[in-house]
Design a protein around this motif. Structure first.
Motif, mmCIF file in Angstrom:
data_model
loop_
_atom_site.group_PDB
_atom_site.id
_atom_site.type_symbol
_atom_site.label_atom_id
_atom_site.label_comp_id
_atom_site.label_asym_id
_atom_site.label_seq_id
_atom_site.Cartn_x
_atom_site.Cartn_y
_atom_site.Cartn_z
ATOM 1 N N VAL A 85 0.656 -1.263 0.002
ATOM 2 C CA VAL A 85 -0.006 -0.161 -0.124
ATOM 3 C C VAL A 85 0.932 1.379 0.052
ATOM 4 C CG1 VAL A 85 -2.235 -1.037 1.036
ATOM 5 C CG2 VAL A 85 -0.096 -0.056 2.703
ATOM 6 N N ASN A 86 1.951 1.123 0.131
ATOM 7 C CA ASN A 86 2.980 2.401 0.185
ATOM 8 C C ASN A 86 3.625 2.605 -0.997
ATOM 9 O OD1 ASN A 86 4.861 0.445 0.357
ATOM 10 N ND2 ASN A 86 6.146 1.216 2.231
ATOM 11 N N ASP A 87 3.393 1.877 -2.123
ATOM 12 C CA ASP A 87 3.700 1.963 -3.508
ATOM 13 C C ASP A 87 2.846 2.550 -4.396
ATOM 14 O OD1 ASP A 87 5.165 1.861 -5.706
ATOM 15 O OD2 ASP A 87 4.988 -0.647 -6.160
ATOM 16 N N ALA A 88 3.242 3.424 -5.150
ATOM 17 C CA ALA A 88 2.146 4.223 -6.102
ATOM 18 C C ALA A 88 1.948 2.985 -7.158
ATOM 19 C CB ALA A 88 2.914 5.385 -6.949
ATOM 20 N N GLY A 89 2.811 2.317 -7.694
ATOM 21 C CA GLY A 89 2.280 1.190 -8.665
ATOM 22 C C GLY A 89 1.327 0.350 -8.174
ATOM 23 N N PHE A 90 0.999 0.159 -6.785
ATOM 24 C CA PHE A 90 0.140 -0.774 -6.281
ATOM 25 C C PHE A 90 -1.030 -0.339 -6.412
ATOM 26 C CE2 PHE A 90 -2.702 -1.819 -2.916
ATOM 27 C CZ PHE A 90 -2.613 -3.380 -2.702
ATOM 28 N N TRP A 91 -1.318 1.033 -6.341
ATOM 29 C CA TRP A 91 -2.406 1.713 -6.530
ATOM 30 C C TRP A 91 -2.931 1.927 -8.017
ATOM 31 C CZ3 TRP A 91 -5.398 1.399 -2.558
ATOM 32 C CH2 TRP A 91 -4.671 1.274 -1.195
ATOM 33 N N MET A 92 -1.949 2.154 -8.849
ATOM 34 C CA MET A 92 -2.107 2.225 -10.280
ATOM 35 C C MET A 92 -2.688 1.041 -10.594
ATOM 36 S SD MET A 92 1.182 4.260 -11.855
ATOM 37 C CE MET A 92 0.158 4.282 -13.536
ATOM 38 N N VAL A 93 -2.099 -0.109 -10.536
ATOM 39 C CA VAL A 93 -2.907 -1.582 -10.958
ATOM 40 C C VAL A 93 -4.093 -1.775 -10.204
ATOM 41 C CG1 VAL A 93 -2.251 -3.795 -10.711
ATOM 42 C CG2 VAL A 93 -0.416 -2.307 -11.131
ATOM 43 N N LYS A 94 -4.224 -1.528 -9.131
ATOM 44 C CA LYS A 94 -5.558 -1.592 -8.369
ATOM 45 C C LYS A 94 -6.602 -1.000 -9.178
ATOM 46 C CE LYS A 94 -8.144 -0.804 -4.255
ATOM 47 N NZ LYS A 94 -9.025 0.022 -4.923
ATOM 48 N N GLU A 95 -6.505 0.437 -9.424
ATOM 49 C CA GLU A 95 -7.452 1.183 -9.983
ATOM 50 C C GLU A 95 -7.874 0.991 -11.384
ATOM 51 O OE1 GLU A 95 -9.609 3.216 -8.275
ATOM 52 O OE2 GLU A 95 -8.444 2.346 -6.628
ATOM 53 N N TYR A 96 -6.722 0.765 -12.103
ATOM 54 C CA TYR A 96 -6.910 0.448 -13.594
ATOM 55 C C TYR A 96 -7.534 -1.194 -13.772
ATOM 56 C CZ TYR A 96 -4.131 4.257 -15.871
ATOM 57 O OH TYR A 96 -3.801 5.124 -16.452
ATOM 58 N N PHE A 97 -7.237 -2.089 -12.902
ATOM 59 C CA PHE A 97 -7.981 -3.181 -12.911
ATOM 60 C C PHE A 97 -9.204 -3.542 -12.239
ATOM 61 C CE2 PHE A 97 -3.901 -5.796 -14.503
ATOM 62 C CZ PHE A 97 -3.751 -5.165 -15.520
ATOM 63 N N GLY A 98 -9.543 -2.420 -11.470
ATOM 64 C CA GLY A 98 -10.900 -2.635 -10.846
ATOM 65 C C GLY A 98 -10.803 -3.590 -9.633
ATOM 66 N N LEU A 99 -9.436 -3.804 -9.030
ATOM 67 C CA LEU A 99 -9.475 -4.803 -7.791
ATOM 68 C C LEU A 99 -9.629 -4.072 -6.386
ATOM 69 C CD1 LEU A 99 -6.187 -6.453 -9.486
ATOM 70 C CD2 LEU A 99 -8.538 -7.160 -9.704
ATOM 71 N N SER A 100 -9.885 -4.985 -5.512
ATOM 72 C CA SER A 100 -9.880 -4.581 -4.182
ATOM 73 C C SER A 100 -8.391 -4.734 -3.870
ATOM 74 C CB SER A 100 -10.986 -5.517 -3.347
ATOM 75 O OG SER A 100 -10.251 -7.067 -3.293
ATOM 76 N N VAL A 101 -8.188 -4.207 -2.557
ATOM 77 C CA VAL A 101 -7.012 -4.132 -1.901
ATOM 78 C C VAL A 101 -6.358 -5.702 -1.682
ATOM 79 C CG1 VAL A 101 -5.608 -3.689 0.103
ATOM 80 C CG2 VAL A 101 -7.076 -1.961 -0.679
ATOM 81 N N GLY A 102 -7.196 -6.532 -1.247
ATOM 82 C CA GLY A 102 -7.111 -7.839 -0.841
ATOM 83 C C GLY A 102 -6.753 -8.642 -2.516
#
Length: 465
Positions: free
Chosen positions: A420-437
């Motif tokens: 969660v402290n990596d910007a790449g983590f959030w980019m992938v999550k939002e683009y792919f429409g995934l939950s954090v888990g």
């Protein structure tokens, strides 16, 4: 590394700017890194400012005079930017030319025309690896996301079956293969040979990307079986163009700097005579700056002109490509300043002694340090520049190949478990429409596989070459 070689290196090293013992230096290093981590994660301060403040804190706690700490930091910043700044800028220009001309789309579409069914995940790895060579990771994600989503939707594939191989290709290139900023900074810090590092990086990257991409994507698709979110499919660059460059010309332009740098490394090995005219010619054309500059100049005629770009449009394109990398250059420069502060306060000597006393292989130590800083800061670049500064003295007694492997060990460790402290983590999550888990089960695990597999391959290579 033997005790004798450690003592020789210590004798040759410049006198530290502080007389602190190992205990005080150890506390200073931990405190400096803790300041950087706290400022980045808790206070959301930019990594450039965090590294600058962390360097000052390190020097102060180590008992060094502040004026000498400032000199060390500015010297390290200047030498690092001088060493890799032009290369990062040229890489950014080439990446922008590839994206805006539609050349990247041409490579993607041509490979996809030849692929289908079970070969599609392998095609996505190939696309991402080729496209990822000249592009920064974040730019590569933005460029490839439309392709991933469209392929998954039209072919009725699980999003993870297509997306994981593409992300693996980008991530492996980012961490292990120059001319990406991380490997370039590590090469500069440890004094490794770029051509040898590039060759070994490709050698490590191929099996790593296969395991973390197509192989792991089978399991990721079972764990997280989600469709492509339609609302996230953006427009592709080439949809606004009347024409775009050919596949062969685009591929040649992308691979040209790699070919020139590898040719230099090969000639250096075969000829092995610095005065030989052939080797001198290849030393020039295979130098990273010349290789990338040649690719940019060739790209004007192979990418921009075929796409209908007039002479008046080239200068604004270059200007736009340079603006986004200002932050990267500052982070890399501050990382160099932090590295120099570590060395000048005597931390380099301390790491040499510790690695000898604890009998920790230098490559494993480099990987572990990069892992810890990556987990703490979330930044692969910060992990790379900081780890390179800590272990740089270990390379002084290494062969050319082992110094290159030290760079790859650092790069592998810098990719460990994005969270969660990596910007790449959030980019992938939002683009792919995934939950954090879901993102942890797929993206984070994939990054960990890359780090562990690449690290293991580096250690294995160190035993045989």
């Amino acid at each position: 590394m033997t005790r004798l070689s450690v003592e020789m290196l210590a004798a040759d090293a410049p006198e530290p700017i502080t007389s602190a013992g190992h205990a005080q230096l150890g506390i200073a290093v931990l405190a400096g890194i803790a300041v950087i981590v706290l400022l980045i994660t808790k206070f959301k301060l930019h990594a450039f400012l965090s590294l600058t403040i962390g360097s000052l804190a390190l020097g102060a706690i180590a008992g060094a005079p502040l004026d000498k700490v400032l000199l060390s930091f500015s010297t390290g910043l200047g030498s690092t930017v001088a060493g890799v700044g032009v290369l990062i800028a040229l890489g950014a220009i080439l990446g922008k030319m590839l994206a805006d001309s539609g050349g990247a789309d041409q490579i993607v579409d041509t490979i996809l025309e030849k692929a289908g069914g079970r070969s599609m995940p392998w095609a996505m790895v190939l696309i991402a690896s080729v496209i990822g060579l000249p592009l920064f990771f974040e730019v590569g994600i933005v460029l490839l996301i439309p392709v991933v989503l469209m392929v998954a939707k039209r072919g009725n594939y699980s999003l993870m079956r297509i997306g994981i191989p593409a992300l693996a290709g980008l991530s492996v290139m980012h961490g292990l293969v120059p001319p990406h900023p991380g490997p370039l900074v590590a090469i500069d810090a440890v004094g490794a040979d770029l051509g040898v590092t590039l060759g070994l990086g490709v050698l490590v990257a191929i099996p790593t990307v296969i395991i973390a991409g197509p192989v792991f994507s089978k399991y990721a698709a079972r764990w997280v079986d989600v469709p492509a979110p339609e609302k996230m499919i953006p427009q592709r660059a080439s949809e606004e163009l009347d024409k775009r460059p050919g596949f062969g010309a685009t591929l040649f332009t992308v691979l040209l700097p790699v070919l020139l740098m590898l040719a230099k490394a090969l000639v250096d090995i075969v000829v092995d005579d610095p005065e030989n005219p052939v080797q001198r010619v290849f030393d020039v054309i295979g130098a990273p700056m010349i290789a990338l500059l040649a690719s940019v100049l060739v790209g004007i005629f192979t990418l921009l002109r075929p796409a209908g770009f007039s002479k008046e449009r080239i200068s604004p394109l270059v200007e736009k490509s340079l603006m986004p990398i200002a932050g990267i250059l500052l982070i890399v420069g501050a990382g160099g300043g932090f590295k120099q502060t570590l060395i000048d306060t005597g931390v380099g000597r301390m790491v040499l002694d510790i690695s000898e006393d604890w009998s920790i292989p230098a490559l494993l130590l480099a990987w572990l340090i990069a892992v810890v800083i990556r987990l703490a800061t979330g930044s692969a670049t910060v992990a790379t520049v900081s780890a390179a500064g800590l272990v740089a003295p270990l390379a002084a007694d290494m062969s050319t190949t082992h110094a290159a492997l030290l760079v790859l060990a650092i790069g592998a460790g810098s990719l460990f478990f994005s969270h969660v402290n990596d910007a790449g983590f959030w980019m992938v999550k939002e683009y792919f429409g995934l939950s954090v888990g879901q993102n942890i089960k797929t993206w984070s695990v994939m990054e960990t596989i890359i780090s562990v597999v690449a690290g293991a391959l580096v250690l294995l290579l160190s035993l045989v070459i």
